[in-house]
Design a protein around this motif. Structure first.
Motif, PDB file in Angstrom:
ATOM      1  N   GLU A  77     -16.730  19.735  15.652  1.00 48.64           N
ATOM      2  CA  GLU A  77     -17.882  18.916  14.985  1.00 48.64           C
ATOM      3  C   GLU A  77     -18.064  17.684  15.887  1.00 48.64           C
ATOM      4  OE1 GLU A  77     -18.909  16.292  11.145  1.00 48.64           O
ATOM      5  OE2 GLU A  77     -17.334  17.789  10.836  1.00 48.64           O
ATOM      6  N   ILE A  78     -16.912  16.959  16.110  1.00 46.69           N
ATOM      7  CA  ILE A  78     -16.874  15.882  16.969  1.00 46.69           C
ATOM      8  C   ILE A  78     -17.265  15.670  18.225  1.00 46.69           C
ATOM      9  CG2 ILE A  78     -15.306  13.802  17.726  1.00 46.69           C
ATOM     10  CD1 ILE A  78     -13.748  13.912  15.163  1.00 46.69           C
ATOM     11  N   THR A  79     -16.926  16.934  18.758  1.00 40.25           N
ATOM     12  CA  THR A  79     -17.221  17.079  20.213  1.00 40.25           C
ATOM     13  C   THR A  79     -18.860  17.566  20.460  1.00 40.25           C
ATOM     14  OG1 THR A  79     -15.034  17.756  20.674  1.00 40.25           O
ATOM     15  CG2 THR A  79     -16.457  18.230  22.490  1.00 40.25           C
ATOM     16  N   LYS A  80     -19.172  18.054  19.689  1.00 40.90           N
ATOM     17  CA  LYS A  80     -20.583  18.612  19.669  1.00 40.90           C
ATOM     18  C   LYS A  80     -21.514  17.465  19.583  1.00 40.90           C
ATOM     19  CE  LYS A  80     -21.120  22.982  19.875  1.00 40.90           C
ATOM     20  NZ  LYS A  80     -21.990  23.867  21.023  1.00 40.90           N
ATOM     21  N   GLU A  81     -21.205  16.697  18.809  1.00 37.97           N
ATOM     22  CA  GLU A  81     -21.870  15.285  18.699  1.00 37.97           C
ATOM     23  C   GLU A  81     -21.860  14.348  19.813  1.00 37.97           C
ATOM     24  OE1 GLU A  81     -20.586  13.037  15.117  1.00 37.97           O
ATOM     25  OE2 GLU A  81     -21.199  15.174  13.793  1.00 37.97           O
ATOM     26  N   ILE A  82     -20.771  14.482  20.354  1.00 37.79           N
ATOM     27  CA  ILE A  82     -20.491  13.633  21.727  1.00 37.79           C
ATOM     28  C   ILE A  82     -21.481  14.236  23.095  1.00 37.79           C
ATOM     29  CG2 ILE A  82     -19.035  13.308  23.624  1.00 37.79           C
ATOM     30  CD1 ILE A  82     -16.742  12.887  21.843  1.00 37.79           C
ATOM     31  N   ALA A  83     -21.464  15.592  22.786  1.00 39.87           N
ATOM     32  CA  ALA A  83     -22.279  16.229  23.884  1.00 39.87           C
ATOM     33  C   ALA A  83     -23.859  16.006  23.794  1.00 39.87           C
ATOM     34  CB  ALA A  83     -21.981  17.733  23.750  1.00 39.87           C
ATOM     35  N   ALA A  84     -24.159  16.217  22.288  1.00 42.88           N
ATOM     36  CA  ALA A  84     -25.723  15.910  21.886  1.00 42.88           C
ATOM     37  C   ALA A  84     -26.057  14.712  22.338  1.00 42.88           C
ATOM     38  CB  ALA A  84     -25.685  16.287  20.348  1.00 42.88           C
ATOM     39  N   ALA A  85     -25.079  13.552  22.126  1.00 40.34           N
ATOM     40  CA  ALA A  85     -25.448  12.041  22.624  1.00 40.34           C
ATOM     41  C   ALA A  85     -25.182  11.766  23.856  1.00 40.34           C
ATOM     42  CB  ALA A  85     -24.578  11.347  21.669  1.00 40.34           C
ATOM     43  N   GLY A  86     -24.799  12.810  24.828  1.00 41.01           N
ATOM     44  CA  GLY A  86     -24.708  12.503  26.186  1.00 41.01           C
ATOM     45  C   GLY A  86     -25.866  12.464  26.990  1.00 41.01           C
ATOM     46  N   PRO A  87     -25.590  12.138  28.291  1.00 48.51           N
ATOM     47  CA  PRO A  87     -26.641  12.503  29.069  1.00 48.51           C
ATOM     48  C   PRO A  87     -26.913  13.776  29.580  1.00 48.51           C
ATOM     49  CG  PRO A  87     -25.018  10.698  30.194  1.00 48.51           C
ATOM     50  CD  PRO A  87     -24.297  11.580  28.878  1.00 48.51           C
ATOM     51  N   LYS A  88     -28.255  14.067  29.896  1.00 52.36           N
ATOM     52  CA  LYS A  88     -28.833  15.418  30.105  1.00 52.36           C
ATOM     53  C   LYS A  88     -28.968  15.636  31.601  1.00 52.36           C
ATOM     54  CE  LYS A  88     -28.969  16.735  25.886  1.00 52.36           C
ATOM     55  NZ  LYS A  88     -28.141  15.437  25.262  1.00 52.36           N
ATOM     56  N   PHE A  89     -28.974  14.637  32.350  1.00 51.57           N
ATOM     57  CA  PHE A  89     -28.967  14.542  33.684  1.00 51.57           C
ATOM     58  C   PHE A  89     -28.181  13.344  34.437  1.00 51.57           C
ATOM     59  CE2 PHE A  89     -32.929  13.044  32.010  1.00 51.57           C
ATOM     60  CZ  PHE A  89     -33.001  11.721  32.385  1.00 51.57           C
ATOM     61  N   ALA A  90     -28.118  13.213  35.634  1.00 48.20           N
ATOM     62  CA  ALA A  90     -27.405  12.133  36.174  1.00 48.20           C
ATOM     63  C   ALA A  90     -28.139  10.938  35.771  1.00 48.20           C
ATOM     64  CB  ALA A  90     -27.190  12.253  37.575  1.00 48.20           C
ATOM     65  N   SER A  91     -27.224   9.708  35.359  1.00 47.74           N
ATOM     66  CA  SER A  91     -27.623   8.416  34.811  1.00 47.74           C
ATOM     67  C   SER A  91     -27.880   7.509  36.166  1.00 47.74           C
ATOM     68  CB  SER A  91     -26.629   7.775  34.066  1.00 47.74           C
ATOM     69  OG  SER A  91     -27.132   6.519  33.686  1.00 47.74           O
ATOM     70  N   PHE A  92     -28.738   6.695  36.194  1.00 46.30           N
ATOM     71  CA  PHE A  92     -28.917   5.658  37.137  1.00 46.30           C
ATOM     72  C   PHE A  92     -28.578   4.391  36.785  1.00 46.30           C
ATOM     73  CE2 PHE A  92     -32.372   8.898  38.044  1.00 46.30           C
ATOM     74  CZ  PHE A  92     -32.084   9.191  39.361  1.00 46.30           C
ATOM     75  N   LEU A  93     -27.966   4.253  35.722  1.00 43.31           N
ATOM     76  CA  LEU A  93     -27.131   3.005  35.213  1.00 43.31           C
ATOM     77  C   LEU A  93     -26.157   2.757  35.984  1.00 43.31           C
ATOM     78  CD1 LEU A  93     -26.976   3.625  31.607  1.00 43.31           C
ATOM     79  CD2 LEU A  93     -28.566   1.926  32.888  1.00 43.31           C
ATOM     80  N   PRO A  94     -25.822   1.324  36.247  1.00 42.55           N
ATOM     81  CA  PRO A  94     -24.343   0.939  37.035  1.00 42.55           C
ATOM     82  C   PRO A  94     -23.329   1.655  36.515  1.00 42.55           C
ATOM     83  CG  PRO A  94     -26.134  -1.031  36.422  1.00 42.55           C
ATOM     84  CD  PRO A  94     -26.524   0.230  35.809  1.00 42.55           C
ATOM     85  N   LEU A  95     -22.343   1.816  37.411  1.00 39.53           N
ATOM     86  CA  LEU A  95     -21.203   2.584  37.099  1.00 39.53           C
ATOM     87  C   LEU A  95     -20.421   1.743  36.104  1.00 39.53           C
ATOM     88  CD1 LEU A  95     -19.046   4.703  37.632  1.00 39.53           C
ATOM     89  CD2 LEU A  95     -17.978   3.475  39.488  1.00 39.53           C
TER      90      LEU A  95
ATOM     91  N   LEU B   4     -20.942  12.601  32.472  1.00 30.31           N
ATOM     92  CA  LEU B   4     -21.925  11.555  32.798  1.00 30.31           C
ATOM     93  C   LEU B   4     -23.184  12.025  33.753  1.00 30.31           C
ATOM     94  CD1 LEU B   4     -19.541   8.309  33.360  1.00 30.31           C
ATOM     95  CD2 LEU B   4     -21.279   8.750  31.581  1.00 30.31           C
ATOM     96  N   GLN B   5     -22.804  12.965  34.427  1.00 36.25           N
ATOM     97  CA  GLN B   5     -23.991  13.777  35.441  1.00 36.25           C
ATOM     98  C   GLN B   5     -24.644  14.844  34.552  1.00 36.25           C
ATOM     99  OE1 GLN B   5     -23.690  11.449  38.138  1.00 36.25           O
ATOM    100  NE2 GLN B   5     -24.556  13.549  39.171  1.00 36.25           N
ATOM    101  N   GLY B   6     -24.398  15.018  33.335  1.00 32.36           N
ATOM    102  CA  GLY B   6     -25.083  16.139  32.679  1.00 32.36           C
ATOM    103  C   GLY B   6     -24.811  17.461  32.832  1.00 32.36           C
ATOM    104  N   LEU B   7     -23.615  17.465  33.501  1.00 33.67           N
ATOM    105  CA  LEU B   7     -22.904  18.897  33.919  1.00 33.67           C
ATOM    106  C   LEU B   7     -22.149  19.488  32.854  1.00 33.67           C
ATOM    107  CD1 LEU B   7     -21.690  17.704  37.529  1.00 33.67           C
ATOM    108  CD2 LEU B   7     -23.615  19.335  37.140  1.00 33.67           C
ATOM    109  N   PRO B   8     -22.158  20.767  32.852  1.00 31.06           N
ATOM    110  CA  PRO B   8     -21.034  21.434  32.095  1.00 31.06           C
ATOM    111  C   PRO B   8     -19.676  21.202  32.384  1.00 31.06           C
ATOM    112  CG  PRO B   8     -21.956  23.034  33.455  1.00 31.06           C
ATOM    113  CD  PRO B   8     -22.617  21.765  33.768  1.00 31.06           C
ATOM    114  N   LEU B   9     -18.634  21.866  31.980  1.00 33.82           N
ATOM    115  CA  LEU B   9     -17.289  22.122  32.397  1.00 33.82           C
ATOM    116  C   LEU B   9     -16.597  20.876  32.205  1.00 33.82           C
ATOM    117  CD1 LEU B   9     -17.828  23.987  35.846  1.00 33.82           C
ATOM    118  CD2 LEU B   9     -17.136  24.707  33.584  1.00 33.82           C
ATOM    119  N   TRP B  10     -16.883  20.153  31.044  1.00 31.97           N
ATOM    120  CA  TRP B  10     -15.948  19.078  30.664  1.00 31.97           C
ATOM    121  C   TRP B  10     -15.517  19.477  29.060  1.00 31.97           C
ATOM    122  CZ3 TRP B  10     -17.394  16.452  26.008  1.00 31.97           C
ATOM    123  CH2 TRP B  10     -18.563  16.769  25.306  1.00 31.97           C
ATOM    124  N   SER B  11     -14.616  18.868  28.628  1.00 32.31           N
ATOM    125  CA  SER B  11     -13.998  19.393  27.446  1.00 32.31           C
ATOM    126  C   SER B  11     -13.078  18.442  26.799  1.00 32.31           C
ATOM    127  CB  SER B  11     -12.867  20.483  27.643  1.00 32.31           C
ATOM    128  OG  SER B  11     -11.846  20.077  28.579  1.00 32.31           O
TER     129      SER B  11
END
Length: 263
Positions: free
Chosen positions: A15-33, A89-96
């Protein structure tokens, strides 16, 4: 030690991880590091507070150790909400996300969860390892030259140049002996893939045992071997991690020369 409700832990982590994923970037962010790192830290802190409150309510006798801390209790939870933050942060899979219950310096229960593929890897000491209910078995390969090995190279934002050079040196030494080396995912997820036989081995320099405890138990319960890079006991005080199938792991250790490994 308290009896652990594994289903409760699985449901909370999912539940918690799905919510993190839903709120995360869907593609690479242009915000400062700096802002991107702040986002990960905020999400991780909120997730940790939430999971910790639930686990402390159900298991008040079990302590808590943060990813960057060292344990002060005999029994404690070890949790990483976003392992593989740059993928996230890049909107990529393979995080856990990973959760381990450690007792006397050894994981006795662990979960690694991939929210993108909805794969729940779970292990209990002397109870086996599974993914979504299917039993796991580490690689049965016997030929090192055919091995597919995972690893990691930490960014200079996290480690020194010397430490990064040590990671590159390790990869070079491994690449000479195996089919291919792939730094492909979060460390905990790559270790889960070793337990599943998707990767034949995993090796990484450093002192990041907090990233490895959950996956190490998965591998051992799937019939694999786990040591530090010197061939010694894996844990908080060891140098790095070397894990794999019961034939490939010692063969890979023999192929790694000590001078090539830098702490």
């Amino acid at each position: 030690m308290s009896t652990i409700d594994t289903k409760l832990c699985e449901d909370l982590l999912r539940e918690i991880t799905k919510e993190i994923a839903a709120a995360g970037p869907k593609f690479a962010s242009f915000l400062p590091l700096r802002q991107q790192i702040a986002h990960v830290r905020k999400a991780s802190k909120e997730a940790e507070a939430r999971l910790r409150s639930h686990l402390e309510m159900h298991y008040p006798d079990i302590g808590w150790t943060g990813e960057d801390d060292r344990p002060h209790q005999t029994d404690y939870w070890l949790y990483d909400p976003i392992d593989g933050a740059y993928h996230y942060l890049q909107g990529l899979p393979l995080w856990s996300a990973s959760l381990a219950l450690v007792r006397n310096g050894e994981a006795v229960f662990s979960i690694v969860y991939d929210p993108i593929l909805d794969e729940m890897f779970i292990a209990q000491r002397k109870g086996g390892a599974s993914c979504n209910g299917v039993a796991l078995n580490a690689s049965a390969k016997t030929e090192l030259k055919a091995a597919v090995v995972g690893s990691a190279i930490a960014p200079l934002a996290q480690v020194s140049q010397e430490q990064q050079d040590g990671a590159l040196s390790l990869i070079r030494s491994i690449a000479h002996s195996v089919f291919v080396v792939r730094p492909m995912a979060a460390a905990s997820l790559q270790l889960a893939y070793v337990a599943a036989g998707r990767l034949d081995a995993y090796a990484e320099v450093g002192k990041d045992a907090a990233d490895w405890f959950a996956g190490a138990l998965l591998i051992r319960e799937a019939g694999g071997l786990v040591t530090d890079l010197r061939g010694g006991e894996f844990g908080w005080t060891g140098e790095g991690i070397l894990a794999g199938g019961d034939v490939i792991q010692p063969a890979l250790w023999a192929a790694i020369t000590t001078p090539q490994i830098q702490a």
